[in-house]
Design a protein around this motif. Structure first.
Motif, PDB file in Angstrom:
ATOM      1  N   PRO A  84       1.636  -1.112   6.464  1.00 29.55           N
ATOM      2  CA  PRO A  84       1.750  -2.267   7.339  1.00 29.55           C
ATOM      3  C   PRO A  84       3.098  -2.264   8.047  1.00 29.55           C
ATOM      4  O   PRO A  84       4.075  -1.755   7.528  1.00 29.55           O
ATOM      5  CB  PRO A  84       1.650  -3.454   6.376  1.00 29.55           C
ATOM      6  CG  PRO A  84       2.128  -2.908   5.076  1.00 29.55           C
ATOM      7  CD  PRO A  84       1.736  -1.456   5.057  1.00 29.55           C
ATOM      8  N   ALA A  85       3.134  -2.854   9.226  1.00 30.18           N
ATOM      9  CA  ALA A  85       4.404  -2.968   9.950  1.00 30.18           C
ATOM     10  C   ALA A  85       5.271  -4.048   9.326  1.00 30.18           C
ATOM     11  O   ALA A  85       6.480  -4.024   9.448  1.00 30.18           O
ATOM     12  CB  ALA A  85       4.129  -3.285  11.417  1.00 30.18           C
ATOM     13  N   LEU A  86       4.660  -4.995   8.663  1.00 31.61           N
ATOM     14  CA  LEU A  86       5.388  -6.079   8.013  1.00 31.61           C
ATOM     15  C   LEU A  86       5.418  -5.847   6.511  1.00 31.61           C
ATOM     16  O   LEU A  86       4.774  -4.950   6.002  1.00 31.61           O
ATOM     17  CB  LEU A  86       4.710  -7.421   8.330  1.00 31.61           C
ATOM     18  CG  LEU A  86       4.561  -7.733   9.819  1.00 31.61           C
ATOM     19  CD1 LEU A  86       3.717  -8.976  10.020  1.00 31.61           C
ATOM     20  CD2 LEU A  86       5.922  -7.887  10.460  1.00 31.61           C
TER      21      LEU A  86
ATOM     22  N   THR B 239      -2.758  -3.479   4.140  1.00 29.75           N
ATOM     23  CA  THR B 239      -3.512  -2.234   4.274  1.00 29.75           C
ATOM     24  C   THR B 239      -3.730  -1.532   2.951  1.00 29.75           C
ATOM     25  O   THR B 239      -4.289  -0.442   2.925  1.00 29.75           O
ATOM     26  CB  THR B 239      -2.792  -1.273   5.235  1.00 29.75           C
ATOM     27  OG1 THR B 239      -1.521  -0.952   4.690  1.00 29.75           O
ATOM     28  CG2 THR B 239      -2.650  -1.867   6.624  1.00 29.75           C
ATOM     29  N   GLY B 240      -3.264  -2.120   1.851  1.00 30.16           N
ATOM     30  CA  GLY B 240      -3.439  -1.507   0.543  1.00 30.16           C
ATOM     31  C   GLY B 240      -2.480  -0.370   0.263  1.00 30.16           C
ATOM     32  O   GLY B 240      -2.578   0.292  -0.762  1.00 30.16           O
ATOM     33  N   TYR B 241      -1.540  -0.146   1.154  1.00 30.10           N
ATOM     34  CA  TYR B 241      -0.611   0.985   1.017  1.00 30.10           C
ATOM     35  C   TYR B 241       0.146   0.965  -0.312  1.00 30.10           C
ATOM     36  O   TYR B 241       0.225   1.985  -0.997  1.00 30.10           O
ATOM     37  CB  TYR B 241       0.375   1.006   2.181  1.00 30.10           C
ATOM     38  CG  TYR B 241       1.494   1.975   1.971  1.00 30.10           C
ATOM     39  CD1 TYR B 241       1.279   3.342   2.123  1.00 30.10           C
ATOM     40  CD2 TYR B 241       2.761   1.542   1.597  1.00 30.10           C
ATOM     41  CE1 TYR B 241       2.295   4.246   1.901  1.00 30.10           C
ATOM     42  CE2 TYR B 241       3.777   2.443   1.375  1.00 30.10           C
ATOM     43  CZ  TYR B 241       3.544   3.799   1.530  1.00 30.10           C
ATOM     44  OH  TYR B 241       4.552   4.683   1.314  1.00 30.10           O
ATOM     45  N   GLN B 242       0.704  -0.183  -0.663  1.00 30.42           N
ATOM     46  CA  GLN B 242       1.504  -0.248  -1.890  1.00 30.42           C
ATOM     47  C   GLN B 242       0.658   0.050  -3.121  1.00 30.42           C
ATOM     48  O   GLN B 242       1.104   0.757  -4.032  1.00 30.42           O
ATOM     49  CB  GLN B 242       2.199  -1.608  -2.006  1.00 30.42           C
ATOM     50  CG  GLN B 242       3.264  -1.790  -0.947  1.00 30.42           C
ATOM     51  CD  GLN B 242       3.813  -3.206  -0.891  1.00 30.42           C
ATOM     52  OE1 GLN B 242       3.250  -4.131  -1.466  1.00 30.42           O
ATOM     53  NE2 GLN B 242       4.921  -3.366  -0.197  1.00 30.42           N
ATOM     54  N   ALA B 243      -0.548  -0.461  -3.155  1.00 30.79           N
ATOM     55  CA  ALA B 243      -1.432  -0.198  -4.297  1.00 30.79           C
ATOM     56  C   ALA B 243      -1.821   1.280  -4.345  1.00 30.79           C
ATOM     57  O   ALA B 243      -1.867   1.882  -5.420  1.00 30.79           O
ATOM     58  CB  ALA B 243      -2.670  -1.090  -4.226  1.00 30.79           C
TER      59      ALA B 243
ATOM     60  N   ALA C 251      -6.346  -1.429  -4.495  1.00 29.71           N
ATOM     61  CA  ALA C 251      -6.234  -1.124  -3.069  1.00 29.71           C
ATOM     62  C   ALA C 251      -7.569  -1.380  -2.373  1.00 29.71           C
ATOM     63  O   ALA C 251      -7.610  -2.011  -1.313  1.00 29.71           O
ATOM     64  CB  ALA C 251      -5.796   0.320  -2.863  1.00 29.71           C
ATOM     65  N   ALA C 252      -8.651  -0.906  -2.975  1.00 32.08           N
ATOM     66  CA  ALA C 252      -9.972  -1.092  -2.373  1.00 32.08           C
ATOM     67  C   ALA C 252     -10.290  -2.573  -2.207  1.00 32.08           C
ATOM     68  O   ALA C 252     -10.754  -3.002  -1.144  1.00 32.08           O
ATOM     69  CB  ALA C 252     -11.044  -0.402  -3.218  1.00 32.08           C
ATOM     70  N   LYS C 253     -10.020  -3.371  -3.218  1.00 35.45           N
ATOM     71  CA  LYS C 253     -10.289  -4.812  -3.130  1.00 35.45           C
ATOM     72  C   LYS C 253      -9.484  -5.466  -2.020  1.00 35.45           C
ATOM     73  O   LYS C 253     -10.003  -6.273  -1.243  1.00 35.45           O
ATOM     74  CB  LYS C 253      -9.997  -5.495  -4.469  1.00 35.45           C
ATOM     75  CG  LYS C 253     -11.010  -5.164  -5.529  1.00 35.45           C
ATOM     76  CD  LYS C 253     -10.675  -5.832  -6.840  1.00 35.45           C
ATOM     77  CE  LYS C 253     -11.656  -5.392  -7.911  1.00 35.45           C
ATOM     78  NZ  LYS C 253     -11.349  -5.961  -9.208  1.00 35.45           N
ATOM     79  N   ARG C 254      -8.212  -5.120  -1.937  1.00 39.78           N
ATOM     80  CA  ARG C 254      -7.338  -5.696  -0.916  1.00 39.78           C
ATOM     81  C   ARG C 254      -7.805  -5.301   0.491  1.00 39.78           C
ATOM     82  O   ARG C 254      -7.872  -6.111   1.399  1.00 39.78           O
ATOM     83  CB  ARG C 254      -5.903  -5.242  -1.151  1.00 39.78           C
ATOM     84  CG  ARG C 254      -4.909  -5.895  -0.235  1.00 39.78           C
ATOM     85  CD  ARG C 254      -3.483  -5.688  -0.704  1.00 39.78           C
ATOM     86  NE  ARG C 254      -3.302  -6.336  -1.994  1.00 39.78           N
ATOM     87  CZ  ARG C 254      -2.760  -5.751  -3.071  1.00 39.78           C
ATOM     88  NH1 ARG C 254      -2.321  -4.518  -3.006  1.00 39.78           N
ATOM     89  NH2 ARG C 254      -2.635  -6.408  -4.192  1.00 39.78           N
ATOM     90  N   ILE C 255      -8.136  -4.030   0.651  1.00 35.98           N
ATOM     91  CA  ILE C 255      -8.550  -3.536   1.966  1.00 35.98           C
ATOM     92  C   ILE C 255      -9.913  -4.102   2.353  1.00 35.98           C
ATOM     93  O   ILE C 255     -10.135  -4.463   3.510  1.00 35.98           O
ATOM     94  CB  ILE C 255      -8.559  -1.997   1.986  1.00 35.98           C
ATOM     95  CG1 ILE C 255      -7.152  -1.455   1.715  1.00 35.98           C
ATOM     96  CG2 ILE C 255      -9.053  -1.483   3.334  1.00 35.98           C
ATOM     97  CD1 ILE C 255      -7.123   0.018   1.351  1.00 35.98           C
ATOM     98  N   GLU C 256     -10.819  -4.195   1.404  1.00 39.76           N
ATOM     99  CA  GLU C 256     -12.134  -4.775   1.704  1.00 39.76           C
ATOM    100  C   GLU C 256     -11.984  -6.203   2.214  1.00 39.76           C
ATOM    101  O   GLU C 256     -12.669  -6.607   3.167  1.00 39.76           O
ATOM    102  CB  GLU C 256     -13.019  -4.740   0.460  1.00 39.76           C
ATOM    103  CG  GLU C 256     -13.489  -3.347   0.102  1.00 39.76           C
ATOM    104  CD  GLU C 256     -14.046  -3.227  -1.308  1.00 39.76           C
ATOM    105  OE1 GLU C 256     -14.653  -2.176  -1.590  1.00 39.76           O
ATOM    106  OE2 GLU C 256     -13.867  -4.153  -2.138  1.00 39.76           O
ATOM    107  N   ALA C 257     -11.091  -6.970   1.623  1.00 49.43           N
ATOM    108  CA  ALA C 257     -10.849  -8.342   2.081  1.00 49.43           C
ATOM    109  C   ALA C 257     -10.291  -8.348   3.504  1.00 49.43           C
ATOM    110  O   ALA C 257     -10.710  -9.145   4.339  1.00 49.43           O
ATOM    111  CB  ALA C 257      -9.887  -9.059   1.129  1.00 49.43           C
ATOM    112  N   GLU C 258      -9.370  -7.465   3.780  1.00 43.03           N
ATOM    113  CA  GLU C 258      -8.769  -7.396   5.115  1.00 43.03           C
ATOM    114  C   GLU C 258      -9.787  -6.916   6.150  1.00 43.03           C
ATOM    115  O   GLU C 258      -9.786  -7.364   7.289  1.00 43.03           O
ATOM    116  CB  GLU C 258      -7.544  -6.473   5.080  1.00 43.03           C
ATOM    117  CG  GLU C 258      -6.682  -6.546   6.313  1.00 43.03           C
ATOM    118  CD  GLU C 258      -5.921  -7.847   6.485  1.00 43.03           C
ATOM    119  OE1 GLU C 258      -5.376  -8.060   7.582  1.00 43.03           O
ATOM    120  OE2 GLU C 258      -5.854  -8.677   5.543  1.00 43.03           O
ATOM    121  N   ARG C 259     -10.673  -6.043   5.744  1.00 41.19           N
ATOM    122  CA  ARG C 259     -11.697  -5.537   6.683  1.00 41.19           C
ATOM    123  C   ARG C 259     -12.713  -6.602   7.061  1.00 41.19           C
ATOM    124  O   ARG C 259     -13.373  -6.490   8.089  1.00 41.19           O
ATOM    125  CB  ARG C 259     -12.425  -4.327   6.093  1.00 41.19           C
ATOM    126  CG  ARG C 259     -11.595  -3.067   6.259  1.00 41.19           C
ATOM    127  CD  ARG C 259     -12.406  -1.818   6.143  1.00 41.19           C
ATOM    128  NE  ARG C 259     -13.213  -1.612   7.335  1.00 41.19           N
ATOM    129  CZ  ARG C 259     -14.427  -1.098   7.332  1.00 41.19           C
ATOM    130  NH1 ARG C 259     -15.009  -0.735   6.216  1.00 41.19           N
ATOM    131  NH2 ARG C 259     -15.078  -0.928   8.461  1.00 41.19           N
TER     132      ARG C 259
END
Length: 114
Positions: A17-19, A24-28, A37-45
């Motif tokens: 992420p820029a912020l 984007t799940g990058y840290q996970a 990561a998958a859970k976080r990204i699925e929510a964002e998608r």
């Protein structure tokens, strides 16, 4: 449109992420917690279904959690959309299509060696 990409993880580009927020799940992914990561990204998608960095990161998370068919679908979805330039931390710029093709190649190699 240019998105910022993060570390090369398991030969796949992982977008950051820029912020500071990890949308984007990058840290996970960087921490090896691919399920989180998958859970976080699925929510964002659900909000941004066509963002290539989300699709690419989710494909990495799926591949690492044994969901190869779903990862393959995401990589192909990226290839079906216009290419987006992605900045890597080392200053390189790569196409979202290049990243997706590398991910597909890695999936094929991983499956062939099993």
């Amino acid at each position: 449109m240019r998105v910022i990409a993060g570390a090369m993880l398991a030969a796949a580009c992982v977008a950051t992420p820029a912020l500071a927020a990890d949308r984007t799940g990058y840290q996970a992914i960087a921490a090896g917690d691919f399920t989180a990561a998958a859970k976080r990204i699925e929510a964002e998608r659900r909000i941004f279904p066509d963002r290539p960095e989300l699709m690419l990161n989710l494909a990495v998370a799926y591949a690492r959690t044994g969901r190869s068919a779903e990862a393959r679908t995401l990589y192909r979805d990226v290839l079906d959309k216009p290419a987006v330039a992605m900045d890597l931390p080392n200053g390189a710029v790569v196409s979202s299509h290049d990243v997706a093709n590398r991910g597909l190649s890695r999936l094929t190699t991983t499956i062939a060696t099993r």
